[in-house]
Design an enzyme around this catalytic site. Sequence first.
Site, PDB file in Angstrom:
ATOM      1  N   PRO A   1      -0.077 -54.569 -27.416  1.00  0.00           N
ATOM      2  CA  PRO A   1       0.473 -55.406 -26.210  1.00  0.00           C
ATOM      3  C   PRO A   1       0.169 -54.890 -24.753  1.00  0.00           C
ATOM      4  O   PRO A   1       0.338 -53.555 -24.487  1.00  0.00           O
ATOM      5  CB  PRO A   1       1.973 -55.406 -26.650  1.00  0.00           C
ATOM      6  CG  PRO A   1       1.944 -53.853 -27.339  1.00  0.00           C
ATOM      7  CD  PRO A   1       0.817 -53.599 -27.887  1.00  0.00           C
ATOM      8  N   MET A   2      -0.212 -55.927 -23.999  1.00  0.00           N
ATOM      9  CA  MET A   2      -0.422 -55.124 -22.480  1.00  0.00           C
ATOM     10  C   MET A   2       0.136 -56.472 -21.794  1.00  0.00           C
ATOM     11  O   MET A   2      -0.267 -57.654 -21.707  1.00  0.00           O
ATOM     12  CB  MET A   2      -1.798 -54.983 -22.344  1.00  0.00           C
ATOM     13  CG  MET A   2      -2.412 -53.968 -23.064  1.00  0.00           C
ATOM     14  SD  MET A   2      -4.386 -53.741 -22.842  1.00  0.00           S
ATOM     15  CE  MET A   2      -4.762 -54.954 -23.792  1.00  0.00           C
ATOM     16  N   ALA A   3       0.961 -56.141 -20.826  1.00  0.00           N
ATOM     17  CA  ALA A   3       1.624 -57.225 -19.800  1.00  0.00           C
ATOM     18  C   ALA A   3       0.367 -57.614 -18.835  1.00  0.00           C
ATOM     19  O   ALA A   3      -0.231 -57.071 -18.200  1.00  0.00           O
ATOM     20  CB  ALA A   3       2.580 -56.269 -19.119  1.00  0.00           C
TER      21      ALA A   3
ATOM     22  N   GLN B   1       6.795 -58.223 -29.195  1.00  0.00           N
ATOM     23  CA  GLN B   1       7.386 -56.949 -28.729  1.00  0.00           C
ATOM     24  C   GLN B   1       8.450 -57.274 -27.695  1.00  0.00           C
ATOM     25  O   GLN B   1       8.351 -58.187 -26.653  1.00  0.00           O
ATOM     26  CB  GLN B   1       6.293 -56.178 -27.893  1.00  0.00           C
ATOM     27  CG  GLN B   1       6.815 -54.842 -27.531  1.00  0.00           C
ATOM     28  CD  GLN B   1       5.938 -54.076 -26.725  1.00  0.00           C
ATOM     29  OE1 GLN B   1       5.533 -54.090 -25.592  1.00  0.00           O
ATOM     30  NE2 GLN B   1       5.260 -52.831 -27.464  1.00  0.00           N
TER      31      GLN B   1
ATOM     32  N   CYS C   1       6.338 -48.007 -23.058  1.00  0.00           N
ATOM     33  CA  CYS C   1       5.856 -48.324 -21.690  1.00  0.00           C
ATOM     34  C   CYS C   1       6.406 -47.178 -20.503  1.00  0.00           C
ATOM     35  O   CYS C   1       7.427 -46.986 -20.493  1.00  0.00           O
ATOM     36  CB  CYS C   1       6.249 -49.655 -21.187  1.00  0.00           C
ATOM     37  SG  CYS C   1       6.045 -50.310 -19.499  1.00  0.00           S
TER      38      CYS C   1
ATOM     39  N   LYS D   1       6.914 -48.862 -30.903  1.00  0.00           N
ATOM     40  CA  LYS D   1       5.658 -48.359 -30.360  1.00  0.00           C
ATOM     41  C   LYS D   1       6.450 -47.166 -29.357  1.00  0.00           C
ATOM     42  O   LYS D   1       7.455 -47.436 -28.499  1.00  0.00           O
ATOM     43  CB  LYS D   1       5.171 -49.431 -29.323  1.00  0.00           C
ATOM     44  CG  LYS D   1       4.098 -48.853 -28.355  1.00  0.00           C
ATOM     45  CD  LYS D   1       2.587 -48.517 -29.115  1.00  0.00           C
ATOM     46  CE  LYS D   1       1.662 -48.099 -28.025  1.00  0.00           C
ATOM     47  NZ  LYS D   1       1.286 -48.952 -26.894  1.00  0.00           N
TER      48      LYS D   1
ATOM     49  N   ASN E   1      -2.948 -44.574 -30.854  1.00  0.00           N
ATOM     50  CA  ASN E   1      -3.477 -45.528 -29.611  1.00  0.00           C
ATOM     51  C   ASN E   1      -3.393 -44.401 -28.511  1.00  0.00           C
ATOM     52  O   ASN E   1      -3.032 -43.495 -28.437  1.00  0.00           O
ATOM     53  CB  ASN E   1      -2.100 -46.322 -29.473  1.00  0.00           C
ATOM     54  CG  ASN E   1      -2.150 -47.063 -28.096  1.00  0.00           C
ATOM     55  OD1 ASN E   1      -1.385 -47.047 -27.228  1.00  0.00           O
ATOM     56  ND2 ASN E   1      -3.467 -47.621 -28.003  1.00  0.00           N
ATOM     57  N   GLY E   2      -4.260 -45.014 -27.488  1.00  0.00           N
ATOM     58  CA  GLY E   2      -4.890 -44.097 -26.489  1.00  0.00           C
ATOM     59  C   GLY E   2      -6.160 -43.901 -26.292  1.00  0.00           C
ATOM     60  O   GLY E   2      -6.538 -42.897 -27.254  1.00  0.00           O
TER      61      GLY E   2
ATOM     62  N   GLY F   1      -6.110 -51.005 -26.575  1.00  0.00           N
ATOM     63  CA  GLY F   1      -5.749 -51.668 -25.592  1.00  0.00           C
ATOM     64  C   GLY F   1      -6.680 -51.918 -24.514  1.00  0.00           C
ATOM     65  O   GLY F   1      -7.394 -52.868 -24.385  1.00  0.00           O
TER      66      GLY F   1
END
Length: 346
Positions: free
Chosen positions: A16-18, A70, A100, A139, A200-201, A224
């Site tokens: 998920p990415m805003a 999310q 976040c 997350k 992740n990352g 992401g």
Amino acid sequence: MRIGPHALPNPVILAPMAGVTDRPFRRLCRELGAGLVVSEMVTSDTRLWQSAKSSRRLDHSGEPGPISVQIAGADPRMMAEAARANVDLGAQIIDINMGCPAKKVCKRAAGSALLSEPELVTRILESVVAAVPVPVTLKIRTGPTRDNRNAVLIARIAEQSGIQALAIHGRTRADRFNGEAEFDTIGEVARSVEIPVIANGDIDSPQKAQRILQSTGAGGIMIGRAAQGNPWIFQDTVHYLEHGRLAPAPSVEEVRARVLAHLSDLHDFYGTYSGVRIARKHLGWYTQSLPGGEHFRRGFNNLEKATDQRRAIEQFFQQISASSDRLRIGCYGGVSARNKDGALAA
């Protein structure tokens, strides 16, 4: 890989990415092989859901399942309420944001700020799990600071609270997005719990995805920022995990058609005025590694009409197709484009 009753077709997940993982982008990534896509973060304060931004984020009409939504917040009661409301709107998985690092989220003691308060983490997770009949996922980051990497503790709390999958970004809250992600902590977590762990990352290539899965023992990987402008990374990664080699690069015509379809979806979803402006960042990402991309972006960013944007994209890919028949946007293939005789494009 399973999350509750949902058997995912593969373990490669869109993070998920805003401002990025809106419905048009989620649909595109799913079509290009993502085993699961997660919506943009929505606030747990349902009183704020009447805004145009929140309304769009809550809109999942026409999306195939499982639909993962999310939510973010710090009040157990409000988080439970938000989870129930999202399930009523079609969510089939509720994902809780404790990863976040953004100041506007953390200053409300939400997001990764919660990692410093394990007791509050427990209350939030137990409240949300008890509130909904669908799987709840979490997350997180590796901890508040490098001196306090408490991901193993949080993971055990999550498992005991009924969380059914855990995604971990390989940085602390204090790191934000600085430096390189580390995966040793993710490996420790994967060995400490029975629920699926998702790494992740900085996973920016199929080759790195395979290395991370092997080195950490994680059950899945979450991509992401590397998907921005390159949603093909999902099908490339799935193919690489299954066959140990990259699939052939897509044709220029396929890339052109996908980009134009994404453009149309943005115009339809946001309306022409906002859609034209949001399209600029996506076309910036699509073309940043392509021949002539910088010149294209300078002109494209001044266009105000949807028809003009479409025409510009068609002309750009027509120019590429004159010298190249296949096009890999991700640099992990060692080449962005090939000439029709197989030589590297300029």
